[in-house]
Design a protein around this motif. Sequence first.
Motif, short mmCIF file in Angstrom:
data_model
loop_
_atom_site.label_atom_id
_atom_site.label_comp_id
_atom_site.label_asym_id
_atom_site.label_seq_id
_atom_site.Cartn_x
_atom_site.Cartn_y
_atom_site.Cartn_z
N ALA A 77 0.86 -1.18 0.00
CA ALA A 77 0.00 0.00 0.00
C ALA A 77 0.90 1.24 0.00
O ALA A 77 2.10 1.14 0.21
CB ALA A 77 -0.91 -0.01 1.23
N LEU A 78 0.31 2.39 -0.22
CA LEU A 78 1.03 3.65 -0.19
C LEU A 78 0.43 4.51 0.91
O LEU A 78 -0.79 4.70 0.95
CB LEU A 78 0.91 4.37 -1.54
N TYR A 79 1.28 5.01 1.81
CA TYR A 79 0.79 5.81 2.92
C TYR A 79 0.40 7.21 2.42
O TYR A 79 1.17 7.89 1.76
CB TYR A 79 1.86 5.92 4.01
N MET A 80 -0.84 7.60 2.76
CA MET A 80 -1.38 8.88 2.31
C MET A 80 -1.30 9.97 3.39
O MET A 80 -1.46 11.14 3.11
CB MET A 80 -2.85 8.71 1.90
N GLY A 81 -1.10 9.55 4.64
CA GLY A 81 -1.10 10.48 5.76
C GLY A 81 -2.33 10.27 6.63
O GLY A 81 -3.32 9.65 6.22
N TYR A 82 -2.24 10.74 7.86
CA TYR A 82 -3.36 10.69 8.82
C TYR A 82 -3.90 9.28 9.04
O TYR A 82 -5.10 9.08 9.27
CB TYR A 82 -4.49 11.63 8.39
N GLY A 83 -3.01 8.27 8.93
CA GLY A 83 -3.40 6.89 9.19
C GLY A 83 -4.00 6.16 8.00
O GLY A 83 -4.41 5.00 8.13
N TYR A 84 -4.06 6.78 6.84
CA TYR A 84 -4.68 6.17 5.66
C TYR A 84 -3.66 5.71 4.63
O TYR A 84 -2.59 6.32 4.48
CB TYR A 84 -5.64 7.16 4.98
N VAL A 85 -4.02 4.64 3.91
CA VAL A 85 -3.24 4.15 2.79
C VAL A 85 -4.14 4.02 1.58
O VAL A 85 -5.37 3.99 1.69
CB VAL A 85 -2.59 2.77 3.09
N ILE A 86 -3.52 3.95 0.43
CA ILE A 86 -4.20 3.63 -0.81
C ILE A 86 -3.63 2.30 -1.28
O ILE A 86 -2.43 2.05 -1.14
CB ILE A 86 -4.04 4.75 -1.86
N HIS A 87 -4.52 1.43 -1.78
CA HIS A 87 -4.07 0.11 -2.24
C HIS A 87 -5.10 -0.44 -3.22
O HIS A 87 -6.20 0.08 -3.34
CB HIS A 87 -3.87 -0.84 -1.05
N VAL A 88 -4.72 -1.51 -3.91
CA VAL A 88 -5.66 -2.18 -4.80
C VAL A 88 -6.27 -3.38 -4.10
O VAL A 88 -5.59 -4.09 -3.36
CB VAL A 88 -5.03 -2.59 -6.15
N THR A 89 -7.56 -3.57 -4.32
CA THR A 89 -8.31 -4.66 -3.70
C THR A 89 -9.36 -5.13 -4.69
O THR A 89 -9.75 -4.39 -5.58
CB THR A 89 -8.97 -4.19 -2.39
N ASP A 90 -9.81 -6.36 -4.51
CA ASP A 90 -10.88 -6.83 -5.38
C ASP A 90 -12.25 -6.42 -4.86
O ASP A 90 -13.26 -6.61 -5.51
CB ASP A 90 -10.82 -8.35 -5.59
N GLU A 91 -12.31 -5.80 -3.70
CA GLU A 91 -13.58 -5.35 -3.13
C GLU A 91 -14.19 -4.25 -3.99
O GLU A 91 -13.57 -3.23 -4.24
CB GLU A 91 -13.33 -4.80 -1.72
N GLY A 92 -15.39 -4.51 -4.48
CA GLY A 92 -16.09 -3.50 -5.26
C GLY A 92 -15.74 -3.48 -6.73
O GLY A 92 -16.23 -2.63 -7.46
N SER A 93 -14.90 -4.40 -7.20
CA SER A 93 -14.58 -4.41 -8.62
C SER A 93 -15.66 -5.16 -9.38
O SER A 93 -16.33 -6.03 -8.83
CB SER A 93 -13.21 -5.05 -8.86
N ASN A 108 4.21 15.63 -2.80
CA ASN A 108 2.93 16.22 -3.21
C ASN A 108 2.45 15.64 -4.54
O ASN A 108 1.25 15.46 -4.75
CB ASN A 108 3.00 17.75 -3.27
N GLU A 109 3.36 15.28 -5.43
CA GLU A 109 2.98 14.66 -6.70
C GLU A 109 2.51 13.22 -6.48
O GLU A 109 1.53 12.78 -7.09
CB GLU A 109 4.17 14.68 -7.67
N ILE A 110 3.20 12.48 -5.61
CA ILE A 110 2.79 11.11 -5.28
C ILE A 110 1.36 11.11 -4.76
O ILE A 110 0.51 10.34 -5.22
CB ILE A 110 3.73 10.47 -4.24
N ILE A 111 1.08 11.98 -3.79
CA ILE A 111 -0.24 12.03 -3.17
C ILE A 111 -1.30 12.49 -4.17
O ILE A 111 -2.39 11.92 -4.24
CB ILE A 111 -0.22 12.93 -1.91
N ARG A 112 -0.98 13.49 -4.97
CA ARG A 112 -1.92 13.99 -5.98
C ARG A 112 -2.29 12.88 -6.96
O ARG A 112 -3.46 12.66 -7.26
CB ARG A 112 -1.33 15.18 -6.73
N ARG A 113 -1.29 12.17 -7.44
CA ARG A 113 -1.55 11.08 -8.38
C ARG A 113 -2.36 9.97 -7.72
O ARG A 113 -3.27 9.40 -8.32
CB ARG A 113 -0.24 10.51 -8.93
N ALA A 114 -2.01 9.64 -6.48
CA ALA A 114 -2.73 8.58 -5.75
C ALA A 114 -4.20 8.94 -5.59
O ALA A 114 -5.08 8.10 -5.80
CB ALA A 114 -2.07 8.33 -4.39
N GLU A 115 -4.48 10.17 -5.22
CA GLU A 115 -5.87 10.60 -5.00
C GLU A 115 -6.71 10.49 -6.27
O GLU A 115 -7.91 10.26 -6.19
CB GLU A 115 -5.90 12.02 -4.46
N GLN A 116 -6.09 10.61 -7.42
CA GLN A 116 -6.82 10.50 -8.69
C GLN A 116 -7.33 9.07 -8.94
O GLN A 116 -8.23 8.87 -9.74
CB GLN A 116 -5.94 10.93 -9.86
#
Length: 158
Positions: free
Chosen positions: A25-41, A88-96
């Motif tokens: 996963a990638l740490y986004m800050g404030y205890g949150y990560v972004i990751h890929v999952t099969d949930e909801g696909s 800031n670029e990593i986080i911006r891209r992740a949020e997209q």
Amino acid sequence: MAEGRRDPQPGDLIEIFRPIYDHWALYMGYGYVIHVTDEGSSSVLASSASVCTGKAKVKKEPLEKVAGNDQWRVNNKYDRSRTPRPVNEIIRRAEQWIDREVPYNVLNRNCEHFVTELRYGEGVSDQVQDAVNDGTRATLIGAVALLAAMAARALLRM
């Protein structure tokens, strides 16, 4: 950034030690990560014969929820050979990518590829590459079993 820290900073890669494979996963800050999952696909896996291909959903979730009872660590291991993008670029891209469906293939579009693409601009996964590059028959059989187990585990866990 030092490998093995437990105090993640935005943009850090998080390695989560699952029983059969490592989830990334990638740490986004404030205890949150972004990751890929099969949930909801909309489609999960075409079949194990197709090397676990399909779709995955990108989620932003609390690190504690994603890790569950599994151990985890900050592991920016590719910083030795690649230059990370600015945070800031990593986080911006992740949020997209949040809540978007993405192609998934355990060999070349897995969770580690996804987060390393965000951090470095290139998707890399030593976990798969190491298993595939070792030319012994036992390792190749093990790699196939690992890939099948990763896919099955992902289906059951997410």
